[in-house]
Design a protein around this motif. Sequence first.
Motif, PDB file in Angstrom:
ATOM      1  N   SER A   1       0.819  -1.188   0.000  1.00 18.89           N
ATOM      2  CA  SER A   1       0.000   0.000   0.000  1.00 18.89           C
ATOM      3  C   SER A   1       0.868   1.259   0.000  1.00 18.89           C
ATOM      4  CB  SER A   1      -0.962  -0.024   1.176  1.00 18.89           C
ATOM      5  OG  SER A   1      -0.279  -0.011   2.396  1.00 18.89           O
ATOM      6  N   VAL A   2       2.049   1.190   0.639  1.00 21.73           N
ATOM      7  CA  VAL A   2       2.962   2.330   0.614  1.00 21.73           C
ATOM      8  C   VAL A   2       3.490   2.522  -0.798  1.00 21.73           C
ATOM      9  CG1 VAL A   2       5.160   3.232   1.471  1.00 21.73           C
ATOM     10  CG2 VAL A   2       3.594   2.102   3.048  1.00 21.73           C
ATOM     11  N   GLU A   3       3.894   1.434  -1.437  1.00 22.68           N
ATOM     12  CA  GLU A   3       4.448   1.530  -2.793  1.00 22.68           C
ATOM     13  C   GLU A   3       3.407   1.997  -3.802  1.00 22.68           C
ATOM     14  OE1 GLU A   3       6.156  -2.281  -3.542  1.00 22.68           O
ATOM     15  OE2 GLU A   3       7.816  -1.932  -2.171  1.00 22.68           O
ATOM     16  N   ARG A   4       2.148   1.609  -3.625  1.00 20.11           N
ATOM     17  CA  ARG A   4       1.079   2.048  -4.529  1.00 20.11           C
ATOM     18  C   ARG A   4       0.692   3.489  -4.261  1.00 20.11           C
ATOM     19  NH1 ARG A   4      -1.496  -2.881  -3.014  1.00 20.11           N
ATOM     20  NH2 ARG A   4      -2.865  -1.598  -1.715  1.00 20.11           N
ATOM     21  N   GLY A   5       1.018   4.010  -3.077  1.00 18.63           N
ATOM     22  CA  GLY A   5       0.664   5.369  -2.724  1.00 18.63           C
ATOM     23  C   GLY A   5      -0.622   5.465  -1.946  1.00 18.63           C
ATOM     24  N   ASP A   6      -1.210   4.323  -1.583  1.00 24.82           N
ATOM     25  CA  ASP A   6      -2.443   4.338  -0.796  1.00 24.82           C
ATOM     26  C   ASP A   6      -2.188   4.890   0.605  1.00 24.82           C
ATOM     27  OD1 ASP A   6      -3.649   3.162  -2.977  1.00 24.82           O
ATOM     28  OD2 ASP A   6      -3.536   1.125  -2.157  1.00 24.82           O
ATOM     29  N   VAL A   7      -1.029   4.567   1.156  1.00 26.67           N
ATOM     30  CA  VAL A   7      -0.635   5.078   2.463  1.00 26.67           C
ATOM     31  C   VAL A   7       0.485   6.084   2.238  1.00 26.67           C
ATOM     32  CG1 VAL A   7       0.393   4.485   4.689  1.00 26.67           C
ATOM     33  CG2 VAL A   7      -1.253   2.933   3.625  1.00 26.67           C
ATOM     34  N   VAL A   8       0.318   7.271   2.781  1.00 30.54           N
ATOM     35  CA  VAL A   8       1.316   8.328   2.598  1.00 30.54           C
ATOM     36  C   VAL A   8       2.357   8.236   3.703  1.00 30.54           C
ATOM     37  CG1 VAL A   8       1.710  10.811   2.537  1.00 30.54           C
ATOM     38  CG2 VAL A   8      -0.335   9.847   1.469  1.00 30.54           C
ATOM     39  N   VAL A   9       3.611   8.149   3.298  1.00 24.84           N
ATOM     40  CA  VAL A   9       4.732   8.215   4.227  1.00 24.84           C
ATOM     41  C   VAL A   9       5.575   9.401   3.781  1.00 24.84           C
ATOM     42  CG1 VAL A   9       6.714   7.032   5.206  1.00 24.84           C
ATOM     43  CG2 VAL A   9       4.683   5.729   4.576  1.00 24.84           C
ATOM     44  N   GLY A  11       8.245  11.875   2.987  1.00 25.27           N
ATOM     45  CA  GLY A  11       9.670  11.713   2.757  1.00 25.27           C
ATOM     46  C   GLY A  11      10.016  10.414   2.068  1.00 25.27           C
ATOM     47  N   VAL A  12       9.058   9.482   1.980  1.00 23.75           N
ATOM     48  CA  VAL A  12       9.306   8.207   1.321  1.00 23.75           C
ATOM     49  C   VAL A  12       8.548   8.142   0.004  1.00 23.75           C
ATOM     50  CG1 VAL A  12       9.059   5.695   1.476  1.00 23.75           C
ATOM     51  CG2 VAL A  12       9.754   7.010   3.487  1.00 23.75           C
ATOM     52  N   ASN A  13       7.210   8.221   0.067  1.00 24.54           N
ATOM     53  CA  ASN A  13       6.444   8.146  -1.177  1.00 24.54           C
ATOM     54  C   ASN A  13       5.713   9.456  -1.491  1.00 24.54           C
ATOM     55  OD1 ASN A  13       4.424   7.995   0.717  1.00 24.54           O
ATOM     56  ND2 ASN A  13       3.485   6.134  -0.107  1.00 24.54           N
ATOM     57  N   ARG A  14       5.805  10.444  -0.614  1.00 22.39           N
ATOM     58  CA  ARG A  14       5.266  11.779  -0.877  1.00 22.39           C
ATOM     59  C   ARG A  14       6.167  12.812  -0.234  1.00 22.39           C
ATOM     60  NH1 ARG A  14      -0.591  11.428  -1.021  1.00 22.39           N
ATOM     61  NH2 ARG A  14      -1.000  10.061  -2.780  1.00 22.39           N
ATOM     62  N   PHE A  15       6.258  13.925  -0.841  1.00 24.56           N
ATOM     63  CA  PHE A  15       7.013  15.066  -0.318  1.00 24.56           C
ATOM     64  C   PHE A  15       8.484  14.745  -0.088  1.00 24.56           C
ATOM     65  CE2 PHE A  15       2.651  15.239   1.441  1.00 24.56           C
ATOM     66  CZ  PHE A  15       2.165  16.282   0.663  1.00 24.56           C
ATOM     67  N   ALA A  16       9.043  13.869  -0.906  1.00 26.49           N
ATOM     68  CA  ALA A  16      10.460  13.534  -0.807  1.00 26.49           C
ATOM     69  C   ALA A  16      11.270  14.578  -1.559  1.00 26.49           C
ATOM     70  CB  ALA A  16      10.726  12.151  -1.378  1.00 26.49           C
ATOM     71  N   GLU A  17      12.405  14.922  -1.023  1.00 24.99           N
ATOM     72  CA  GLU A  17      13.283  15.898  -1.666  1.00 24.99           C
ATOM     73  C   GLU A  17      14.496  15.192  -2.242  1.00 24.99           C
ATOM     74  OE1 GLU A  17      14.427  19.011   0.960  1.00 24.99           O
ATOM     75  OE2 GLU A  17      12.388  19.407   1.611  1.00 24.99           O
ATOM     76  N   GLY A  18      14.936  15.640  -3.389  1.00 28.64           N
ATOM     77  CA  GLY A  18      16.184  15.170  -3.953  1.00 28.64           C
ATOM     78  C   GLY A  18      16.107  13.767  -4.511  1.00 28.64           C
ATOM     79  N   GLU A  19      17.272  13.204  -4.693  1.00 21.01           N
ATOM     80  CA  GLU A  19      17.425  11.920  -5.366  1.00 21.01           C
ATOM     81  C   GLU A  19      17.645  10.751  -4.410  1.00 21.01           C
ATOM     82  OE1 GLU A  19      17.379  11.004  -8.687  1.00 21.01           O
ATOM     83  OE2 GLU A  19      16.507  12.986  -8.956  1.00 21.01           O
ATOM     84  N   GLY A  20      17.395  10.906  -3.162  1.00 20.40           N
ATOM     85  CA  GLY A  20      17.609   9.810  -2.223  1.00 20.40           C
ATOM     86  C   GLY A  20      18.522  10.235  -1.088  1.00 20.40           C
ATOM     87  N   SER A  21      18.864   9.300  -0.285  1.00 19.48           N
ATOM     88  CA  SER A  21      19.684   9.613   0.882  1.00 19.48           C
ATOM     89  C   SER A  21      21.160   9.647   0.518  1.00 19.48           C
ATOM     90  CB  SER A  21      19.446   8.577   1.977  1.00 19.48           C
ATOM     91  OG  SER A  21      19.833   7.311   1.515  1.00 19.48           O
TER      92      SER A  21
END
Length: 101
Positions: A1-9, A11-21
């Motif tokens: 559900s996180v990967e599909r975007g059903d659950v918002v996390v 910094g992970v699947n929404r509102f993430a900045e940049g290209e990763g850690s």
Amino acid sequence: SVERGDVVVVGVNRFAEGEGSTAIAEPDYTALAEQQLERVRLARVKRDGAACGTALETLAEAARGEEPLMPLIIEAVRARATVGQISDTLREVWGSYRPRG
């Protein structure tokens, strides 16, 4: 559900900045490890070996029965037994956990 975007996390699947850690460099603890080894060596030299051995033997005897172990572990620590020695003593009596599988 996180990967599909059903659950918002955030910094992970929404509102993430940049290209990763960014990678964090692993600290070099070799000097600290050497200091700790020296401290243990000195503690073993300075302690009363007979008292330490007696405390560990008493702990092993109690581990074979039903006696509470915490007071005996504290006595072993007061006799300057290391955590490794206390653990080894209990492992000798009880063995090590081995998961089935």
